[in-house]
Write a protein that holds these residues in place. Structure first.
Motif, mmCIF file in Angstrom:
data_model
loop_
_atom_site.group_PDB
_atom_site.id
_atom_site.type_symbol
_atom_site.label_atom_id
_atom_site.label_comp_id
_atom_site.label_asym_id
_atom_site.label_seq_id
_atom_site.Cartn_x
_atom_site.Cartn_y
_atom_site.Cartn_z
ATOM 1 N N UNK A 154 0.839 -1.200 0.000
ATOM 2 C CA UNK A 154 0.000 0.000 0.000
ATOM 3 C C UNK A 154 0.875 1.252 0.000
ATOM 4 N N UNK A 155 0.364 2.312 -0.618
ATOM 5 C CA UNK A 155 1.005 3.619 -0.519
ATOM 6 C C UNK A 155 -0.018 4.590 0.048
ATOM 7 N N UNK A 156 0.166 5.021 1.314
ATOM 8 C CA UNK A 156 1.240 4.603 2.212
ATOM 9 C C UNK A 156 0.883 3.331 2.969
ATOM 10 N N UNK A 157 1.896 2.727 3.586
ATOM 11 C CA UNK A 157 1.681 1.613 4.517
ATOM 12 C C UNK A 157 2.281 2.027 5.852
ATOM 13 N N UNK A 162 7.230 2.699 0.941
ATOM 14 C CA UNK A 162 7.266 2.342 -0.477
ATOM 15 C C UNK A 162 8.696 2.357 -1.017
ATOM 16 N N UNK A 163 9.534 3.299 -0.532
ATOM 17 C CA UNK A 163 10.890 3.349 -1.089
ATOM 18 C C UNK A 163 11.688 2.077 -0.778
ATOM 19 N N UNK A 164 11.398 1.427 0.344
ATOM 20 C CA UNK A 164 12.090 0.173 0.649
ATOM 21 C C UNK A 164 11.592 -0.945 -0.278
ATOM 22 N N UNK A 165 10.306 -0.924 -0.594
ATOM 23 C CA UNK A 165 9.760 -1.902 -1.541
ATOM 24 C C UNK A 165 10.424 -1.727 -2.906
ATOM 25 N N UNK A 166 10.532 -0.476 -3.357
ATOM 26 C CA UNK A 166 11.158 -0.196 -4.657
ATOM 27 C C UNK A 166 12.614 -0.656 -4.673
ATOM 28 N N UNK A 180 7.258 -8.797 -10.330
ATOM 29 C CA UNK A 180 6.086 -7.967 -10.579
ATOM 30 C C UNK A 180 5.768 -7.237 -9.283
ATOM 31 N N UNK A 181 5.772 -5.915 -9.350
ATOM 32 C CA UNK A 181 5.526 -5.108 -8.152
ATOM 33 C C UNK A 181 4.259 -4.293 -8.381
ATOM 34 N N UNK A 182 3.360 -4.309 -7.398
ATOM 35 C CA UNK A 182 2.153 -3.498 -7.508
ATOM 36 C C UNK A 182 1.982 -2.681 -6.229
ATOM 37 N N UNK A 183 1.760 -1.392 -6.419
ATOM 38 C CA UNK A 183 1.563 -0.480 -5.292
ATOM 39 C C UNK A 183 0.134 0.042 -5.368
ATOM 40 N N UNK A 184 -0.607 -0.194 -4.283
ATOM 41 C CA UNK A 184 -2.030 0.145 -4.246
ATOM 42 C C UNK A 184 -2.229 1.393 -3.395
ATOM 43 N N UNK A 185 -2.917 2.370 -3.945
ATOM 44 C CA UNK A 185 -3.124 3.638 -3.227
ATOM 45 C C UNK A 185 -4.059 3.410 -2.036
ATOM 46 N N UNK A 186 -3.563 3.742 -0.838
ATOM 47 C CA UNK A 186 -4.386 3.709 0.381
ATOM 48 C C UNK A 186 -5.084 2.366 0.612
#
Length: 207
Positions: A154-157, A162-166, A180-186
């Motif tokens: 999630x962004x944010x979690x 998120x920067x550590x995930x990236x 495959x990376x997916x970032x979900x808003x809120x």
């Protein structure tokens, strides 16, 4: 310290040709994470969920200096390593061993596979990143040889920036994982249906 307490489900080794190691989050349990299997196409897998002592793999945030989480962090990695050795000894090859974790278990999943990179069946990290106050590249070795990996967050979690995930995705990619990376808003600190779908299609697709 952690002792090796593993709950098994699914097909038994000897019958199964694939194995899934499932790592629970902080405050969770082996039973909790095993419950996720019913939503994934893993009916023919042997399932293994180790239980952390006091329901936590290490005491502080995964962003703490690793020494602050010792000896628990090393103990947790050792439990996974021993479990993988047991699975291999049963006749299941590394390329048929899969890993999945949520939150603290996702961090442990990524840390273990990246320290022991090889051609695995696949890995799923539901909200996690590589462990440490910074990324310790010297801890990571091996070659994923195209192992499929899914990382969702999630962004944010509240626990996993998120920067550590990236940064984690980049390290795994550099070691030849197919990430495959997916970032979900809120999204919040949870697992959503799209993540389940992604894991099912990308990681367990050959089941």
């Amino acid at each position: 310290m952690h002792t090796k307490q593993v709950i098994k489900a699914g097909n038994q080794t000897g019958e199964a040709t694939k194995a899934l190691v499932m790592l629970h989050g902080r405050g969770g349990s082996a039973e909790d994470i095993l419950g996720l299997a019913q939503y994934l196409p893993v009916n023919d897998f042997a399932l293994f969920a180790p239980q952390a002592t006091n329901n936590t793999w290490y005491p502080y945030s995964f962003l703490a200096a690793p020494k602050d989480n010792e000896p628990w962090l090393s103990g947790a990695l050792a439990v996974v390593k021993e479990l993988v050795a047991d699975i291999e000894a049963s006749g299941i090859k590394p390329e048929n061993i899969y890993f999945l974790g949520f939150s603290q278990g996702a961090c442990l999943t990524l840390e273990y596979v990246t320290r022991n990179a090889a051609k695995y069946g696949g890995a799923v990290a539901f909200t996690g990143g590589l462990i440490g106050d910074r990324i310790y590249k010297e801890n990571y070795s091996g070659d994923f040889a195209g192992t499929p990996v899914f990382i969702g967050t999630s962004d944010p979690d509240p626990h996993v920036p998120v920067d550590r995930v990236l940064a984690s995705t980049q390290i795994l990619t550099d070691m030849h994982a197919q990430v495959t990376q997916k970032i979900y808003k809120n999204m919040g600190h949870t697992i959503n249906q799209d993540e389940i779908n992604q894991a099912s299609e990308l990681i367990f697709k050959e089941s």
